[in-house]
Enzyme design. Structure first.
Site, PDB file in Angstrom:
ATOM      1  N   HIS A  10       0.797  -1.224   0.000  1.00 52.76           N
ATOM      2  CA  HIS A  10       0.000   0.000   0.000  1.00 52.76           C
ATOM      3  C   HIS A  10       0.827   1.269   0.000  1.00 52.76           C
ATOM      4  CE1 HIS A  10      -3.778  -2.116   1.831  1.00 52.76           C
ATOM      5  NE2 HIS A  10      -3.210  -2.812   0.875  1.00 52.76           N
ATOM      6  N   ARG A  12      -4.613   2.158  -7.025  1.00 51.85           N
ATOM      7  CA  ARG A  12      -5.257   3.156  -6.158  1.00 51.85           C
ATOM      8  C   ARG A  12      -4.323   3.736  -5.107  1.00 51.85           C
ATOM      9  NH1 ARG A  12      -7.698   0.996  -1.267  1.00 51.85           N
ATOM     10  NH2 ARG A  12      -7.104  -1.179  -1.017  1.00 51.85           N
TER      11      ARG A  12
END
Length: 65
Positions: free
Chosen positions: A13, A47
């Site tokens: 992430h 994302r």
């Protein structure tokens, strides 16, 4: 990181390139598992790119004199 999930998520992430673990928090086997997870997980991209770009290129605000 204190477990394999936080190690994996930091790479996937946040595109992290540093792994920090507390010696008093986790044992040697968990530390090995965290390291393995961190080193084998690629950056997820997609994302997460926008957030990583914000962290990598902060705008410096001018402070009035």
């Amino acid at each position: 990181c204190h477990d394999t999930t936080t190690a994996r998520n930091s790479r996937e992430h946040n595109d992290a390139n540093v792994l920090a673990m507390g010696a008093r928090i986790i044992g040697i086997e968990m530390a090995k598992a965290c390291l393995d997870s961190f080193l084998t997980t690629p950056f997820g991209g997609d994302r997460h790119v926008r957030r990583v770009n914000k962290l990598s290129n902060p705008k410096i605000a001018k402070v009035p004199a």
